[in-house]
Design an enzyme around this catalytic site. Structure first.
Site, PDB file in Angstrom:
ATOM      1  N   TRP A  61       0.892  -1.243  -0.105  1.00  9.81           N
ATOM      2  CA  TRP A  61       0.021  -0.069  -0.095  1.00  9.81           C
ATOM      3  C   TRP A  61       0.655   1.203   0.056  1.00  9.81           C
ATOM      4  O   TRP A  61       1.971   1.297   0.286  1.00  9.81           O
ATOM      5  CB  TRP A  61      -0.972  -0.152   1.181  1.00  9.81           C
ATOM      6  CG  TRP A  61      -0.446  -0.015   2.595  1.00  9.81           C
ATOM      7  CD1 TRP A  61       0.875  -0.417   3.092  1.00  9.81           C
ATOM      8  CD2 TRP A  61      -1.148   0.485   3.752  1.00  9.81           C
ATOM      9  NE1 TRP A  61       0.948  -0.690   4.415  1.00  9.81           N
ATOM     10  CE2 TRP A  61      -0.345  -0.071   4.819  1.00  9.81           C
ATOM     11  CE3 TRP A  61      -2.566   1.064   4.045  1.00  9.81           C
ATOM     12  CZ2 TRP A  61      -0.779   0.167   6.169  1.00  9.81           C
ATOM     13  CZ3 TRP A  61      -2.763   0.966   5.380  1.00  9.81           C
ATOM     14  CH2 TRP A  61      -1.864   0.900   6.348  1.00  9.81           C
ATOM     15  N   ASN A  62       0.215   2.375  -0.276  1.00 11.94           N
ATOM     16  CA  ASN A  62       0.970   3.621  -0.430  1.00 11.94           C
ATOM     17  C   ASN A  62       0.124   4.683   0.071  1.00 11.94           C
ATOM     18  O   ASN A  62      -0.874   4.732   0.075  1.00 11.94           O
ATOM     19  CB  ASN A  62       1.126   4.143  -1.975  1.00 11.94           C
ATOM     20  CG  ASN A  62       1.784   3.089  -2.782  1.00 11.94           C
ATOM     21  OD1 ASN A  62       2.917   2.941  -2.618  1.00 11.94           O
ATOM     22  ND2 ASN A  62       0.839   2.346  -3.532  1.00 11.94           N
ATOM     23  N   HIS A  69      -6.960  19.316  -7.671  1.00 13.72           N
ATOM     24  CA  HIS A  69      -7.225  19.843  -8.845  1.00 13.72           C
ATOM     25  C   HIS A  69      -6.159  19.117  -9.704  1.00 13.72           C
ATOM     26  O   HIS A  69      -5.663  19.808 -10.835  1.00 13.72           O
ATOM     27  CB  HIS A  69      -7.566  21.120  -8.893  1.00 13.72           C
ATOM     28  CG  HIS A  69      -8.484  21.744  -8.079  1.00 13.72           C
ATOM     29  ND1 HIS A  69     -10.034  21.768  -8.645  1.00 13.72           N
ATOM     30  CD2 HIS A  69      -8.726  22.022  -6.974  1.00 13.72           C
ATOM     31  CE1 HIS A  69     -10.615  22.311  -7.706  1.00 13.72           C
ATOM     32  NE2 HIS A  69      -9.682  22.340  -6.714  1.00 13.72           N
ATOM     33  N   HIS A  73     -10.633  15.813 -12.669  1.00 11.51           N
ATOM     34  CA  HIS A  73     -11.233  16.151 -11.471  1.00 11.51           C
ATOM     35  C   HIS A  73     -12.371  16.987 -11.517  1.00 11.51           C
ATOM     36  O   HIS A  73     -12.700  17.506 -12.599  1.00 11.51           O
ATOM     37  CB  HIS A  73     -10.075  16.865 -10.648  1.00 11.51           C
ATOM     38  CG  HIS A  73      -9.648  18.221 -11.273  1.00 11.51           C
ATOM     39  ND1 HIS A  73      -8.340  18.150 -12.204  1.00 11.51           N
ATOM     40  CD2 HIS A  73      -9.973  19.611 -10.964  1.00 11.51           C
ATOM     41  CE1 HIS A  73      -8.257  19.676 -12.373  1.00 11.51           C
ATOM     42  NE2 HIS A  73      -9.618  20.531 -12.020  1.00 11.51           N
ATOM     43  N   ASP A  75     -14.626  20.226 -10.246  1.00 11.66           N
ATOM     44  CA  ASP A  75     -14.506  21.450  -9.496  1.00 11.66           C
ATOM     45  C   ASP A  75     -15.802  21.669  -8.946  1.00 11.66           C
ATOM     46  O   ASP A  75     -16.815  21.637  -9.669  1.00 11.66           O
ATOM     47  CB  ASP A  75     -14.176  22.825 -10.448  1.00 11.66           C
ATOM     48  CG  ASP A  75     -13.040  22.762 -11.190  1.00 11.66           C
ATOM     49  OD1 ASP A  75     -12.041  21.906 -10.372  1.00 11.66           O
ATOM     50  OD2 ASP A  75     -12.768  23.236 -12.037  1.00 11.66           O
ATOM     51  N   HIS A  79     -14.531  26.250  -5.152  1.00 15.11           N
ATOM     52  CA  HIS A  79     -13.301  26.402  -5.768  1.00 15.11           C
ATOM     53  C   HIS A  79     -12.982  27.798  -6.083  1.00 15.11           C
ATOM     54  O   HIS A  79     -11.882  28.063  -6.014  1.00 15.11           O
ATOM     55  CB  HIS A  79     -13.266  25.719  -6.757  1.00 15.11           C
ATOM     56  CG  HIS A  79     -12.034  25.420  -7.525  1.00 15.11           C
ATOM     57  ND1 HIS A  79     -10.523  25.568  -7.031  1.00 15.11           N
ATOM     58  CD2 HIS A  79     -11.644  25.667  -8.992  1.00 15.11           C
ATOM     59  CE1 HIS A  79      -9.644  25.668  -7.984  1.00 15.11           C
ATOM     60  NE2 HIS A  79     -10.051  25.764  -8.963  1.00 15.11           N
TER      61      HIS A  79
END
Length: 257
Positions: A61-62, A69, A73, A75, A79
């Site tokens: 895992w990380n 953004h 992605h 918005d 934002h």
């Protein structure tokens, strides 16, 4: 057969195709570069926690390091300062995340002029041919810019005058925000605004006007060329970050074949 049973059967049999509109997210994903003195987001990065070793013998895992953004992605209204009293990304209505979409293809115009700006007349000409924009749905703006998405320099296409990438005229952005029934605008570029948006009035008109109207943005989409002009159902899956201004998202399109 129920509607959901019919949908599941159509997906299984391939009469409804699932098209992934999401750019792969990695350290090489292009990111927006704002000029000084403005602060910038960080590139995406994985930091390994363990990988079948003494830190964790049976698992990998990380930690992830990224901006809200970065890459494909969503918005949310908060934002932008014009939408600061609006909802954050954890509060986006579910009917916005699963909604109809139309595709307006202006890739030929963008190929001729990287600073091409979509106009009200362009959208009206499209609706005259294909029908109205979808109530509560998405306008997906195809420019062919996704072909550049594996190269930061080509994607931003910048020179001493700034970035050169297609977008939307201020007049059209205001019209989309105030006079059309869409919930948001989706693009293939690094942001919903044109590369030369800092010089427009208002600056960054899609952010200023659409987010200020409580609408949404989707950026760095891919594979819009494989979608029909109408008839797509969009599925957008951002992280529900409490207080977040946006989030990387997996964006899928359901298309009847």
């Amino acid at each position: 057969m129920s509607l959901l049973d019919g949908l599941g059967k159509a997906i299984t049999e391939g009469t409804i195709e699932i098209v992934d509109l999401t750019a792969p997210l990695s350290a090489s994903t292009p990111i927006l570069q704002l000029p000084e003195p403005f602060a910038n987001t960080i590139p995406f990065r994985l930091e390994e926690i363990s990988r079948y070793d003494e830190r964790g013998p049976r698992w990998y895992w990380n930690d992830i390091h990224t901006g809200e953004h970065t890459g494909t992605h969503l918005d949310a209204p908060v934002h932008w300062v014009s939408g600061k009293d609006g909802h954050d990304v954890s509060q986006v209505p579910l009917k916005t995340l699963v909604a109809p979409a139309v595709v307006l293809d202006f890739s030929a115009k963008a190929a001729e002029d990287p600073d091409f700006l979509l106009s009200i007349d362009d959208v009206r000409a499209w609706t005259a041919e294909h029908g109205p924009l979808p109530e509560g749905g998405w306008l997906l703006y195809r420019t062919g810019w996704d072909a550049r998405s594996d190269d930061q320099e080509q994607f931003l296409n910048a020179d001493e005058a700034g970035s050169h990438a297609p977008g939307v005229s201020p007049e059209c952005a205001r019209w989309l925000a105030e006079e059309t029934p869409i919930t948001g605008l989706g693009v293939e570029t690094v942001g919903t605004d044109a590369g030369q948006a800092p010089a427009l009035e208002p600056m960054f008109p899609c952010h200023e006007l659409l987010l200020g109207a409580g609408k949404h943005g989707l950026t760095q989409l891919q594979n819009l060329a494989s979608l029909p002009p109408t008839g797509t159902l969009l599925v957008v899956s951002p992280l529900p970050i409490v207080g977040g201004s946006g989030s990387p998202a997996r964006v899928l399109a359901l298309v009847e074949r």
